[in-house]
Design a protein around this motif. Structure first.
Motif, short mmCIF file in Angstrom:
data_model
loop_
_atom_site.label_atom_id
_atom_site.label_comp_id
_atom_site.label_asym_id
_atom_site.label_seq_id
_atom_site.Cartn_x
_atom_site.Cartn_y
_atom_site.Cartn_z
N ASP A 1 0.65 -1.21 -0.07
CA ASP A 1 0.08 0.34 -0.02
C ASP A 1 0.99 1.04 -0.23
O ASP A 1 0.42 2.20 -0.66
N LYS A 2 2.11 1.12 0.51
CA LYS A 2 2.85 2.86 0.72
C LYS A 2 4.09 1.90 0.38
O LYS A 2 4.76 0.61 0.98
N LYS A 3 5.29 2.84 -0.02
CA LYS A 3 6.69 2.72 0.27
C LYS A 3 7.51 2.58 1.52
O LYS A 3 6.85 3.46 2.38
N GLU A 4 7.81 1.29 1.72
CA GLU A 4 8.82 0.99 3.14
C GLU A 4 9.60 0.74 2.68
O GLU A 4 10.01 -0.84 2.53
N GLN A 5 10.41 1.34 2.52
CA GLN A 5 12.44 0.79 2.13
C GLN A 5 12.28 -0.41 3.42
O GLN A 5 12.58 -0.25 4.69
N ILE A 6 13.33 -1.41 3.24
CA ILE A 6 13.56 -2.49 3.78
C ILE A 6 14.91 -3.85 2.98
O ILE A 6 14.92 -3.58 2.06
N PHE A 7 15.52 -4.16 4.06
CA PHE A 7 16.46 -5.03 3.42
C PHE A 7 17.08 -6.37 3.93
O PHE A 7 16.45 -6.92 5.38
N VAL A 8 16.67 -6.99 2.84
CA VAL A 8 16.41 -9.10 3.56
C VAL A 8 17.83 -9.46 3.01
O VAL A 8 18.23 -8.89 1.87
N LEU A 9 17.64 -10.27 4.13
CA LEU A 9 18.74 -11.34 3.64
C LEU A 9 18.06 -12.87 3.65
O LEU A 9 17.01 -13.18 4.46
N GLY A 10 18.52 -13.59 2.41
CA GLY A 10 17.74 -14.36 1.98
C GLY A 10 18.50 -16.08 2.06
O GLY A 10 19.90 -15.60 1.67
N TYR A 11 18.37 -17.52 2.60
CA TYR A 11 19.21 -18.37 2.42
C TYR A 11 18.54 -19.23 2.68
O TYR A 11 17.28 -19.55 3.51
N PHE A 12 19.07 -20.43 2.55
CA PHE A 12 18.84 -22.20 2.81
C PHE A 12 19.55 -22.48 4.16
O PHE A 12 20.38 -22.49 4.24
N ASP A 13 17.74 -23.06 4.83
CA ASP A 13 18.54 -23.12 6.06
C ASP A 13 18.36 -24.87 6.42
O ASP A 13 17.46 -24.90 5.54
N LYS A 14 20.13 -25.05 5.61
CA LYS A 14 19.16 -26.90 6.15
C LYS A 14 18.92 -27.46 7.14
O LYS A 14 18.45 -28.96 6.37
N GLU A 15 18.96 -27.08 8.55
CA GLU A 15 18.77 -27.90 9.22
C GLU A 15 17.06 -27.46 8.70
O GLU A 15 16.14 -28.61 9.46
N LEU A 16 16.38 -26.81 8.66
CA LEU A 16 14.68 -26.72 8.60
C LEU A 16 14.99 -27.43 6.94
O LEU A 16 12.88 -27.36 6.85
N ASN A 17 15.65 -27.14 6.39
CA ASN A 17 14.84 -27.75 4.81
C ASN A 17 14.40 -26.87 3.94
O ASN A 17 13.03 -27.16 3.30
N GLU A 18 14.28 -25.13 4.06
CA GLU A 18 13.02 -24.48 3.74
C GLU A 18 14.27 -23.01 3.37
O GLU A 18 15.84 -22.86 3.69
N VAL A 19 13.82 -22.27 2.44
CA VAL A 19 14.38 -21.25 2.56
C VAL A 19 14.02 -20.25 3.76
O VAL A 19 12.97 -19.72 3.91
N VAL A 20 15.17 -19.70 4.09
CA VAL A 20 14.92 -18.69 5.00
C VAL A 20 15.25 -16.51 4.84
O VAL A 20 15.90 -16.97 4.01
N TYR A 21 14.03 -16.31 4.80
CA TYR A 21 13.62 -14.85 5.13
C TYR A 21 14.29 -13.87 6.65
O TYR A 21 13.45 -13.92 6.80
#
Length: 229
Positions: free
Chosen positions: A153-173
């Motif tokens: 709905d509105k602009k909001e600057q955010i910074f995001v790190l993404g990686y594959f978590d081997k323990e969770l076996n899923e992509v994490v942000y």
């Protein structure tokens, strides 16, 4: 008409460059379109939900046919959605969706990170005196909209790190503050983390004494998650 021209004419009809001359060719045209459609919808589920909610299916179909006429840069089907994102960024499709590039970039990173999930094993204990770099199997990106919570709905600057978590076996942000985001972008792999951190703090006029301990804790965690290698 020689064989090569016949083949080119057939492909041009399928891609929508030329008017379809036979019903049989029309079937091929929509089979190819459906293949593109399936890949894009699976890669961009939230984008397609918005398309449906805003009754933009016709524009979506038109964009696919136009995209079909462009030259593919990658031989891998899983990279095609990112090429579509870049195509849309330069096109006049969906101009009212100001957040579109942010959303598509964010959704594509999940596919990208999943394809990078075979990670290197940890070789040694973490030490600030050693040299590290940010793994290419991660994504660190600045967005103009809150893509994590899908608030457009509105602009909001955010910074995001993404990686594959081997323990969770899923992509994490993980959302990052501006300081940590800037440091991860700043790291010189030819210098130790200690040298990097001291220089970064000095350049930004930040007290090493006040912030070094917190940074070391977070960097150790990122090393254990294979973000730093």
């Amino acid at each position: 008409m020689n064989e090569r021209k016949i083949q080119k004419d057939f492909i041009d009809q399928i891609k929508g460059k030329k008017k379809v001359q036979k019903k049989s060719i029309d079937v091929y045209k929509y089979l190819v379109h459906h293949s593109f459609f399936d890949v894009l919808v699976n890669a961009y589920p939230e984008f397609y939900n918005i398309i449906q909610a805003k009754n933009l299916e016709k524009e979506f179909d038109k964009s696919i046919f136009k995209f079909m006429q462009t030259k593919a840069f990658s031989p891998y089907i899983w990279e095609m959605p990112n090429e579509y994102r870049k195509f849309l960024k330069k096109s006049n499709f969906f101009k009212k969706l100001k957040f579109l590039n942010d959303l598509l970039h964010f959704e594509y990173t999940e596919l990208f990170l999943f394809m990078q999930k075979e990670l290197l094993s940890k070789k040694h204990t973490f030490e600030m005196s050693k040299k590290y770099k940010v793994s290419k199997n991660t994504t660190i990106h600045k967005y103009n909209y809150d893509v994590i919570n899908q608030n457009f709905d509105k602009k909001e600057q955010i910074f995001v790190l993404g990686y594959f978590d081997k323990e969770l076996n899923e992509v994490v942000y993980r959302p990052l503050n501006h300081l940590l985001y800037s440091f991860l972008k700043f790291i010189d792999k030819n210098e130790s983390l200690n040298v990097n951190l001291r220089l970064f703090f000095k350049n930004n006029k930040i007290s090493y004494k006040d912030y070094a301990k917190d940074f070391k804790y977070v960097l150790n965690e990122l090393y254990n998650k294979k973000v730093l290698i």
